[in-house]
Write a protein that holds these residues in place. Structure first.
Motif, PDB file in Angstrom:
ATOM      1  N   TYR A 155      56.999 -28.344  62.580  1.00  0.00           N
ATOM      2  CA  TYR A 155      58.111 -28.090  63.114  1.00  0.00           C
ATOM      3  C   TYR A 155      59.041 -27.240  62.213  1.00  0.00           C
ATOM      4  O   TYR A 155      58.587 -27.194  61.058  1.00  0.00           O
ATOM      5  CB  TYR A 155      59.028 -29.180  63.445  1.00  0.00           C
ATOM      6  CG  TYR A 155      59.062 -30.298  62.391  1.00  0.00           C
ATOM      7  CD1 TYR A 155      60.323 -30.205  61.593  1.00  0.00           C
ATOM      8  CD2 TYR A 155      58.180 -31.155  61.974  1.00  0.00           C
ATOM      9  CE1 TYR A 155      60.591 -31.009  60.378  1.00  0.00           C
ATOM     10  CE2 TYR A 155      58.309 -32.072  60.791  1.00  0.00           C
ATOM     11  CZ  TYR A 155      59.616 -32.090  59.950  1.00  0.00           C
ATOM     12  OH  TYR A 155      59.941 -32.988  59.125  1.00  0.00           O
ATOM     13  N   ILE A 156      59.883 -26.476  62.853  1.00  0.00           N
ATOM     14  CA  ILE A 156      61.007 -25.464  61.924  1.00  0.00           C
ATOM     15  C   ILE A 156      62.359 -26.118  61.887  1.00  0.00           C
ATOM     16  O   ILE A 156      62.809 -26.358  63.046  1.00  0.00           O
ATOM     17  CB  ILE A 156      60.857 -24.046  62.737  1.00  0.00           C
ATOM     18  CG1 ILE A 156      59.320 -23.867  62.851  1.00  0.00           C
ATOM     19  CG2 ILE A 156      61.663 -23.209  62.112  1.00  0.00           C
ATOM     20  CD1 ILE A 156      59.413 -22.322  63.907  1.00  0.00           C
ATOM     21  N   ARG A 157      62.929 -25.957  60.816  1.00  0.00           N
ATOM     22  CA  ARG A 157      64.248 -26.441  60.733  1.00  0.00           C
ATOM     23  C   ARG A 157      65.381 -25.693  60.019  1.00  0.00           C
ATOM     24  O   ARG A 157      64.687 -25.100  59.241  1.00  0.00           O
ATOM     25  CB  ARG A 157      64.293 -28.074  60.065  1.00  0.00           C
ATOM     26  CG  ARG A 157      63.945 -28.096  58.673  1.00  0.00           C
ATOM     27  CD  ARG A 157      63.953 -29.385  58.267  1.00  0.00           C
ATOM     28  NE  ARG A 157      63.698 -29.844  56.987  1.00  0.00           N
ATOM     29  CZ  ARG A 157      63.308 -30.849  56.339  1.00  0.00           C
ATOM     30  NH1 ARG A 157      63.144 -32.007  57.008  1.00  0.00           N
ATOM     31  NH2 ARG A 157      62.975 -30.827  55.065  1.00  0.00           N
ATOM     32  N   ILE A 158      66.438 -25.677  60.321  1.00  0.00           N
ATOM     33  CA  ILE A 158      67.460 -24.778  59.683  1.00  0.00           C
ATOM     34  C   ILE A 158      68.163 -25.532  58.766  1.00  0.00           C
ATOM     35  O   ILE A 158      68.908 -26.548  59.152  1.00  0.00           O
ATOM     36  CB  ILE A 158      68.242 -24.042  60.739  1.00  0.00           C
ATOM     37  CG1 ILE A 158      67.442 -23.535  61.938  1.00  0.00           C
ATOM     38  CG2 ILE A 158      69.211 -23.128  60.127  1.00  0.00           C
ATOM     39  CD1 ILE A 158      66.268 -22.733  61.427  1.00  0.00           C
ATOM     40  N   ASN A 159      68.747 -25.126  57.576  1.00  0.00           N
ATOM     41  CA  ASN A 159      69.576 -25.842  56.524  1.00  0.00           C
ATOM     42  C   ASN A 159      70.446 -24.442  56.130  1.00  0.00           C
ATOM     43  O   ASN A 159      70.291 -23.282  56.217  1.00  0.00           O
ATOM     44  CB  ASN A 159      68.785 -25.893  55.418  1.00  0.00           C
ATOM     45  CG  ASN A 159      67.738 -27.289  55.649  1.00  0.00           C
ATOM     46  OD1 ASN A 159      68.054 -28.148  56.558  1.00  0.00           O
ATOM     47  ND2 ASN A 159      66.745 -27.344  55.165  1.00  0.00           N
ATOM     48  N   SER A 160      71.683 -24.954  55.785  1.00  0.00           N
ATOM     49  CA  SER A 160      72.699 -24.143  55.206  1.00  0.00           C
ATOM     50  C   SER A 160      73.797 -24.878  54.634  1.00  0.00           C
ATOM     51  O   SER A 160      73.516 -26.254  54.265  1.00  0.00           O
ATOM     52  CB  SER A 160      73.607 -23.343  56.558  1.00  0.00           C
ATOM     53  OG  SER A 160      74.194 -24.104  57.118  1.00  0.00           O
ATOM     54  N   VAL A 161      74.706 -24.374  53.964  1.00  0.00           N
ATOM     55  CA  VAL A 161      75.904 -24.999  53.453  1.00  0.00           C
ATOM     56  C   VAL A 161      76.382 -26.060  54.620  1.00  0.00           C
ATOM     57  O   VAL A 161      77.124 -27.241  54.045  1.00  0.00           O
ATOM     58  CB  VAL A 161      76.963 -24.338  52.961  1.00  0.00           C
ATOM     59  CG1 VAL A 161      76.294 -23.502  51.960  1.00  0.00           C
ATOM     60  CG2 VAL A 161      77.498 -23.514  54.023  1.00  0.00           C
ATOM     61  N   GLN A 162      76.175 -25.892  55.744  1.00  0.00           N
ATOM     62  CA  GLN A 162      76.791 -26.825  56.707  1.00  0.00           C
ATOM     63  C   GLN A 162      75.912 -27.480  57.744  1.00  0.00           C
ATOM     64  O   GLN A 162      76.089 -28.310  58.596  1.00  0.00           O
ATOM     65  CB  GLN A 162      78.032 -25.992  57.543  1.00  0.00           C
ATOM     66  CG  GLN A 162      78.827 -26.935  58.364  1.00  0.00           C
ATOM     67  CD  GLN A 162      80.162 -26.230  58.709  1.00  0.00           C
ATOM     68  OE1 GLN A 162      80.561 -25.278  58.119  1.00  0.00           O
ATOM     69  NE2 GLN A 162      80.786 -26.934  59.855  1.00  0.00           N
ATOM     70  N   LYS A 163      74.569 -26.720  57.731  1.00  0.00           N
ATOM     71  CA  LYS A 163      73.622 -27.320  58.745  1.00  0.00           C
ATOM     72  C   LYS A 163      72.418 -27.925  57.904  1.00  0.00           C
ATOM     73  O   LYS A 163      72.060 -27.590  56.908  1.00  0.00           O
ATOM     74  CB  LYS A 163      72.898 -26.195  59.406  1.00  0.00           C
ATOM     75  CG  LYS A 163      74.065 -25.679  60.382  1.00  0.00           C
ATOM     76  CD  LYS A 163      73.116 -24.411  61.187  1.00  0.00           C
ATOM     77  CE  LYS A 163      74.145 -23.818  62.310  1.00  0.00           C
ATOM     78  NZ  LYS A 163      75.435 -23.274  61.985  1.00  0.00           N
ATOM     79  N   ASN A 164      72.017 -29.384  58.298  1.00  0.00           N
ATOM     80  CA  ASN A 164      71.364 -30.046  57.696  1.00  0.00           C
ATOM     81  C   ASN A 164      70.171 -30.585  58.616  1.00  0.00           C
ATOM     82  O   ASN A 164      70.106 -31.522  59.109  1.00  0.00           O
ATOM     83  CB  ASN A 164      71.882 -31.387  56.936  1.00  0.00           C
ATOM     84  CG  ASN A 164      71.017 -32.173  56.144  1.00  0.00           C
ATOM     85  OD1 ASN A 164      70.277 -32.024  55.600  1.00  0.00           O
ATOM     86  ND2 ASN A 164      71.549 -33.517  56.029  1.00  0.00           N
ATOM     87  N   GLY A 165      69.212 -29.577  58.562  1.00  0.00           N
ATOM     88  CA  GLY A 165      67.676 -29.914  59.208  1.00  0.00           C
ATOM     89  C   GLY A 165      68.009 -29.662  60.653  1.00  0.00           C
ATOM     90  O   GLY A 165      67.288 -30.481  61.275  1.00  0.00           O
ATOM     91  N   MET A 166      68.769 -28.941  61.204  1.00  0.00           N
ATOM     92  CA  MET A 166      68.456 -28.689  62.673  1.00  0.00           C
ATOM     93  C   MET A 166      67.267 -28.104  63.104  1.00  0.00           C
ATOM     94  O   MET A 166      66.797 -27.081  62.486  1.00  0.00           O
ATOM     95  CB  MET A 166      69.772 -27.819  63.097  1.00  0.00           C
ATOM     96  CG  MET A 166      71.128 -28.231  62.782  1.00  0.00           C
ATOM     97  SD  MET A 166      72.405 -27.162  63.320  1.00  0.00           S
ATOM     98  CE  MET A 166      72.121 -27.338  64.937  1.00  0.00           C
ATOM     99  N   LEU A 167      66.588 -28.675  64.239  1.00  0.00           N
ATOM    100  CA  LEU A 167      65.444 -28.127  64.542  1.00  0.00           C
ATOM    101  C   LEU A 167      65.321 -27.194  65.576  1.00  0.00           C
ATOM    102  O   LEU A 167      66.274 -27.076  66.351  1.00  0.00           O
ATOM    103  CB  LEU A 167      64.739 -29.654  65.289  1.00  0.00           C
ATOM    104  CG  LEU A 167      64.391 -30.741  64.227  1.00  0.00           C
ATOM    105  CD1 LEU A 167      63.772 -31.989  64.885  1.00  0.00           C
ATOM    106  CD2 LEU A 167      63.407 -30.305  63.225  1.00  0.00           C
ATOM    107  N   CYS A 168      64.100 -26.410  65.513  1.00  0.00           N
ATOM    108  CA  CYS A 168      64.131 -25.286  66.666  1.00  0.00           C
ATOM    109  C   CYS A 168      63.247 -25.867  67.673  1.00  0.00           C
ATOM    110  O   CYS A 168      62.202 -26.297  67.266  1.00  0.00           O
ATOM    111  CB  CYS A 168      63.622 -24.029  65.783  1.00  0.00           C
ATOM    112  SG  CYS A 168      64.730 -23.425  64.631  1.00  0.00           S
TER     113      CYS A 168
END
Length: 332
Positions: free
Chosen positions: A238-251
């Motif tokens: 799987y692919i996930r997105i991290n940022s200063v405000q996103k914590n492991g949002m999945l694509c």
């Protein structure tokens, strides 16, 4: 404009000087990305093998205080050795070309994720075709020297840009390789304050089910939403997105020879910073030799760059917790 220029340059310089963990940071893929190789197939290949257009474009950023010559080095550029993907007999030719000068980067076609129009804009400085000649199997080929002033000066980057285009000319094999920006023709010596970026990342995932890879697109202050696209994921984890405000949002994930687009809002805290796109292998069944393509666009449909040294550093999730004062008053 001057303020933006100073922002980019100071970030690049700070990262180059202060982040001692960076090893071979001016390579692409970078060591921190945990990606072994880039990949480009010959023009006769099937897109279902993981390369959507058989063409890749990378930009090499040279800080304006760099006056000594620079070199662009390619590891394993031939197609026929142990690192390449064979389809029948090796029959593939791939061209590597270096461009500089006017509109090398600033031509809009050069910033497109598709090799159309004037994507090869600028002055051609060097070009080389590679086939299955074993001379460059598991070895380095060096382009240069290049005078930094041969690159296109881009004010917002605070430096000059060269472009490398890798085009699969013929055949159907996959060429796996790496790139490095160097001050030496014979070894990998970093250009202090330099960086490498692309608008479409085509690479091979690890064959280790325990590996996690990551790449770092930069989100500028004009971006309010992004569209992240993955191609030919082949059910490989799987692919996930991290940022200063996103914590492991999945694509959502693409199947074989398929594009999938995911849209995410961008908050004020995430502007002028990098996102982290992580690729987590499936742990139950090993998917071997999986090649994928990743791109990201803003709300205007403009492609955003992936930097080998993430601008602003690797993003660290920092939730914003709201605090509410508790009254000390006693009630009788």
């Amino acid at each position: 404009m001057l303020q933006q220029k100073l922002y980019f340059f100071s970030l690049l310089l700070c990262i180059a000087l202060c982040n001692v963990k960076i090893i071979n940071a001016q390579s692409v893929p970078a060591a921190e990305e945990n990606i072994e190789n880039l990949v480009t197939f010959g023009a006769d290949a099937e897109t279902s093998w993981g390369d959507d257009d058989f063409s890749e474009v990378y930009f090499f950023l040279i800080p304006e205080n760099q006056t000594e010559p620079v070199y662009i080095r390619v590891y394993d550029p031939e197609i026929g050795g142990k690192n390449d993907e064979q389809q029948g007999d090796f029959n593939t030719v791939v061209n590597f070309s270096v461009y500089g000068g006017f509109e090398c980067w600033s031509n809009k076609d050069a910033q497109n994720i598709d090799p159309i129009g004037n994507y090869d804009s600028g002055n051609l400085l060097a070009s080389m075709n590679f086939d299955n000649d074993p001379k460059y199997d598991d070895a380095w080929y060096t382009f240069g020297p290049f005078n930094p002033f041969e690159g296109e000066y881009i004010e917002k980057f605070g430096g000059r840009v060269f472009k490398v285009i890798i085009d699969g000319k013929s055949g159907d094999d996959g060429n796996l390789y790496r790139l490095f920006l160097s001050t030496s023709a014979n070894e990998n010596k970093e250009v202090e304050g330099g960086n490498i970026f692309t608008y479409e990342y085509t690479f091979r995932l690890s064959n280790d089910i325990n590996d996690i890879s990551q790449i770092y697109p930069f989100v500028d202050d004009k971006t309010i939403s992004v569209e992240i696209t993955n191609f030919d994921w082949d059910n490989d984890g799987y692919i996930r997105i991290n940022s200063v405000q996103k914590n492991g949002m999945l694509c959502d994930l693409s199947s074989e020879d398929q594009w999938i687009r995911n849209k995410f809002p961008i908050s004020e805290r995430e502007k002028n910073s990098s996102l982290e796109i992580q690729f987590i292998k499936k742990r139950t069944v090993l998917i071997k030799n999986n090649n994928v393509v990743i791109s990201i666009k803003n709300q205007y449909g403009e492609a955003l760059p992936f930097f080998s040294i993430p601008i602003g550093g690797v993003p660290v999730y920092s939730p914003k917790i709201k605090m509410k004062a508790i009254s000390n008053k006693r009630t009788n």
